[in-house]
Motif scaffolding. Structure first.
Motif, PDB file in Angstrom:
ATOM      1  N   THR A   1       0.917  -1.370  -0.010  1.00  0.00           N
ATOM      2  CA  THR A   1       0.082  -0.058   0.110  1.00  0.00           C
ATOM      3  C   THR A   1       0.840   1.394   0.032  1.00  0.00           C
ATOM      4  O   THR A   1       2.085   1.105  -0.016  1.00  0.00           O
ATOM      5  CB  THR A   1      -0.915   0.141   1.384  1.00  0.00           C
ATOM      6  N   ASP A   2       0.217   2.396  -0.153  1.00  0.00           N
ATOM      7  CA  ASP A   2       0.732   3.732   0.023  1.00  0.00           C
ATOM      8  C   ASP A   2       0.758   4.422   1.494  1.00  0.00           C
ATOM      9  O   ASP A   2       1.139   5.666   1.655  1.00  0.00           O
ATOM     10  CB  ASP A   2       0.403   4.706  -0.846  1.00  0.00           C
TER      11      ASP A   2
ATOM     12  N   SER B   1       1.167   5.522   5.014  1.00  0.00           N
ATOM     13  CA  SER B   1       2.094   6.049   6.141  1.00  0.00           C
ATOM     14  C   SER B   1       2.310   5.126   7.174  1.00  0.00           C
ATOM     15  O   SER B   1       1.309   4.602   7.584  1.00  0.00           O
ATOM     16  CB  SER B   1       1.690   7.694   6.476  1.00  0.00           C
ATOM     17  N   CYS B   2       3.614   4.769   7.815  1.00  0.00           N
ATOM     18  CA  CYS B   2       3.658   4.047   8.829  1.00  0.00           C
ATOM     19  C   CYS B   2       4.679   4.920   9.727  1.00  0.00           C
ATOM     20  O   CYS B   2       5.544   5.405   9.590  1.00  0.00           O
ATOM     21  CB  CYS B   2       4.527   2.772   8.079  1.00  0.00           C
TER      22      CYS B   2
ATOM     23  N   HIS C   1       9.789  -0.708   1.873  1.00  0.00           N
ATOM     24  CA  HIS C   1       9.883   0.073   0.507  1.00  0.00           C
ATOM     25  C   HIS C   1      10.336  -1.117  -0.496  1.00  0.00           C
ATOM     26  O   HIS C   1       9.806  -1.231  -1.527  1.00  0.00           O
ATOM     27  CB  HIS C   1      11.198   1.007   0.537  1.00  0.00           C
TER      28      HIS C   1
ATOM     29  N   SER D   1       7.416  -2.953  -1.903  1.00  0.00           N
ATOM     30  CA  SER D   1       6.128  -2.030  -2.525  1.00  0.00           C
ATOM     31  C   SER D   1       6.398  -1.833  -3.920  1.00  0.00           C
ATOM     32  O   SER D   1       7.550  -2.305  -4.564  1.00  0.00           O
ATOM     33  CB  SER D   1       6.349  -0.605  -1.781  1.00  0.00           C
TER      34      SER D   1
ATOM     35  N   ARG E   1       6.981   0.685  -5.170  1.00  0.00           N
ATOM     36  CA  ARG E   1       7.978   2.079  -5.309  1.00  0.00           C
ATOM     37  C   ARG E   1       9.359   1.385  -5.174  1.00  0.00           C
ATOM     38  O   ARG E   1      10.278   2.356  -5.291  1.00  0.00           O
ATOM     39  CB  ARG E   1       7.647   3.017  -4.186  1.00  0.00           C
TER      40      ARG E   1
ATOM     41  N   THR F   1      10.223   6.547  -1.466  1.00  0.00           N
ATOM     42  CA  THR F   1       9.926   6.259  -0.077  1.00  0.00           C
ATOM     43  C   THR F   1      10.765   7.395   0.573  1.00  0.00           C
ATOM     44  O   THR F   1      12.066   7.302   0.632  1.00  0.00           O
ATOM     45  CB  THR F   1       9.922   4.974   0.666  1.00  0.00           C
TER      46      THR F   1
ATOM     47  N   ARG G   1       0.510  17.414  -0.636  1.00  0.00           N
ATOM     48  CA  ARG G   1       1.713  16.682  -1.502  1.00  0.00           C
ATOM     49  C   ARG G   1       2.214  17.580  -2.253  1.00  0.00           C
ATOM     50  O   ARG G   1       2.485  17.206  -3.512  1.00  0.00           O
ATOM     51  CB  ARG G   1       0.915  15.737  -2.343  1.00  0.00           C
TER      52      ARG G   1
ATOM     53  N   ASN H   1       5.269  12.954  -5.179  1.00  0.00           N
ATOM     54  CA  ASN H   1       4.454  11.797  -4.606  1.00  0.00           C
ATOM     55  C   ASN H   1       5.458  11.022  -3.774  1.00  0.00           C
ATOM     56  O   ASN H   1       6.251  10.240  -4.407  1.00  0.00           O
ATOM     57  CB  ASN H   1       4.242  11.138  -6.050  1.00  0.00           C
TER      58      ASN H   1
ATOM     59  N   ARG I   1       6.018   8.466  -0.484  1.00  0.00           N
ATOM     60  CA  ARG I   1       5.592   7.735   0.703  1.00  0.00           C
ATOM     61  C   ARG I   1       6.239   7.964   1.907  1.00  0.00           C
ATOM     62  O   ARG I   1       7.576   7.859   1.948  1.00  0.00           O
ATOM     63  CB  ARG I   1       5.361   6.125   0.566  1.00  0.00           C
TER      64      ARG I   1
END
Length: 476
Positions: free
Chosen positions: A177-178, A180-181, A199, A202, A204, A252, A276, A290, A292
């Motif tokens: 997913t995108d 935030s963690c 990362h 993902s 990305r 990321t 963003r 863009n 994450r």
């Protein structure tokens, strides 16, 4: 016919370039081979398209050279076959002046290049070398990607304990997913490794992973590091600087020690996460980004929010998904796994030949509380390997403070923990073994792996004996 098993390819620059030459004019094919062999290539000649296709199925080549016009299977079919079986190999087409358009079409479908007959020897040799160099570059990149996957993929997160299995399952859910963690945990628990693993697993992963340690950057330049600046925006800003957000675009951004971020910078960070867009210092232009965001901290952000030291809106924006990494003392069952992993890794790094850990050293390391967590464990093993002189990592190789800490704790154990063994005199061997298994399980608080290490047997053997003897307190 079924395809035979291929040999493993190599990307070593020290090995000769392996070339397959396909030409139904066998004499011409042999001439091409002789030209390339003089330059150090290893050549195989196929006298027909069919024979060449069979070799492509069963062998591995760095370069395939094929005549465009052949009876039966022609050069374009060979190109398609090579792209299926040897997708990274360079395919060079040989053609006459009347077939240049066909060669150009082949280039559009993945051929490396085409050469006109009659061949120029130097041009031929250079084309093969360049095609092989391209292949080796591809393989080096693939190997680097494999190493990244191995180091930062989920298999690089060592742990069989229930706590770590829960962490890994959570990582598998959040990585694609995108979201935030927010990664929390004590220093040395591997927060940076987990961020990279997210990362790397993902969508990305082909874009940048940009880490920044907030605590290591002075407050006066933190905003410039994050958002960039224009010339003249502050004293000393003589050139434009691209910030970490802009640099990480598409990828990321990992903010380590995010709890150290000043409140005014927190406001600007929150705006960037919501809009963003970033604005370089000294500029009015908004730049879309863009990115994450993954943040990590060893601080209690919830308490900091209550104390007005961290913004509550940013706190909730960061912790869309929260991942807590347990300390090493909370996952003692993983200590031996980590010890063996670091031993293998660091033995190769230091070049030391060593048998491994003695039983006594393992017992002490299992009992130690590891305040520095995984980082301290790794550094301890590295130091032991460097200083070892007898080929066995024993108690004398352990740091003095570690030994003293464990010995001090042992001296404080209640008398009941050292129950006498006189009552075992006259008992059967089975009763004695049952007693010591039970004691090991009690001292390990039910942890089978730790108990097995204490007894000097495998966990599988201990599991079997628990079933045989019906040891109390632990389910087999």
């Amino acid at each position: 016919m079924p395809a035979a098993k291929k040999k493993n390819p190599t990307d070593s620059a020290d090995l000769p370039i392996r070339v397959l030459i396909i030409d139904d004019d066998e004499a011409h094919g042999q001439t091409v081979a002789e030209c390339l062999e003089r330059a150090g290539s290893e050549c195989t000649v196929a006298a027909s398209g069919q024979q060449g296709a069979q070799l492509i199925e069963s062998e591995t080549y760095d370069v395939v050279i094929t005549d465009l016009k052949m009876e039966g299977i022609d050069g374009l079919q060979i190109l398609r076959k090579a792209k299926e079986e040897l997708p990274d190999a360079g395919v060079i087409l040989l053609t006459g002046h009347g077939s240049i358009q066909s060669a150009v079409t082949a280039m559009q479908h993945g051929a490396y290049t085409y050469l006109l007959k009659p061949l120029d020897v130097k041009e031929l040799q250079d084309a093969v070398i360049h095609a092989a160099d391209r292949l080796r570059l591809i393989r080096r990149n693939q190997e680097l990607r494999r190493q990244l996957d191995e180091r930062f993929g989920f298999e690089g997160i060592i742990g069989n304990s229930p706590q770590m299995q829960q962490v890994i399952e959570r990582l598998k859910a959040v990585a694609p997913t995108d979201a935030s963690c927010l990664i929390t945990g004590e220093n040395g628990t591997g927060k940076d490794l987990v961020a990279r693993a997210i990362h790397q697993n993902s969508n990305r992963k082909s874009k940048p992973f940009v880490p920044i340690n907030v605590a290591a950057i002075p407050e006066t330049i933190l905003e410039s590091e994050l958002f960039g600046h224009e010339p003249g925006s502050f004293t000393g800003a003589t050139t434009r600087r691209i910030g970490k957000f802009e640099y990480a675009n598409g990828g990321t951004l990992f903010l380590d020690e995010v709890g150290e971020m000043p409140l005014d910078t927190q406001v600007k960070l929150l705006r960037v996460l919501e809009d963003r867009k970033i604005t370089r210092l000294g500029s009015n232009e908004e730049i879309p980004v863009n990115v994450r965001l993954i943040a990590a901290t060893n601080a209690d952000l919830k308490t900091m929010v209550e104390e007005k030291k961290f913004r509550i809106d940013l706190y909730h924006r960061l912790k869309v998904v929260s991942i807590r990494l347990p300390s090493l003392r909370e996952r003692r069952g993983d200590i031996t796994l980590l010890m063996d992993h670091f031993f293998r890794e660091l033995s190769e790094k230091t070049g030391k030949e060593c048998q491994g850990f003695s039983k006594a050293a393992r017992q002490i390391m299992m009992k130690y509380h590891w305040p520095g967590n995984i980082r301290e464990l790794r550094h301890t093993i590295e130091a032991m390997l460097i200083l070892d002189i007898d080929g066995l990592l024993d108690v004398d190789d352990l740091p003095m403070e570690l030994r003293e800490s464990v010995q001090g704790e042992s001296e404080q154990l209640p008398v009941e923990s050292n129950i006498g063994t006189e009552h075992l005199i006259g008992q059967t061997l089975e009763d004695v073994e049952r007693y010591y298994i039970q004691r090991a399980l009690e001292l390990a608080e039910g942890n089978r792996q730790e108990a097995a290490n204490t007894l000097g047997i495998s966990e599988r053997t201990l599991y079997r004996k628990i079933k045989d003897y019906g040891a109390e307190g632990v389910k087999p």
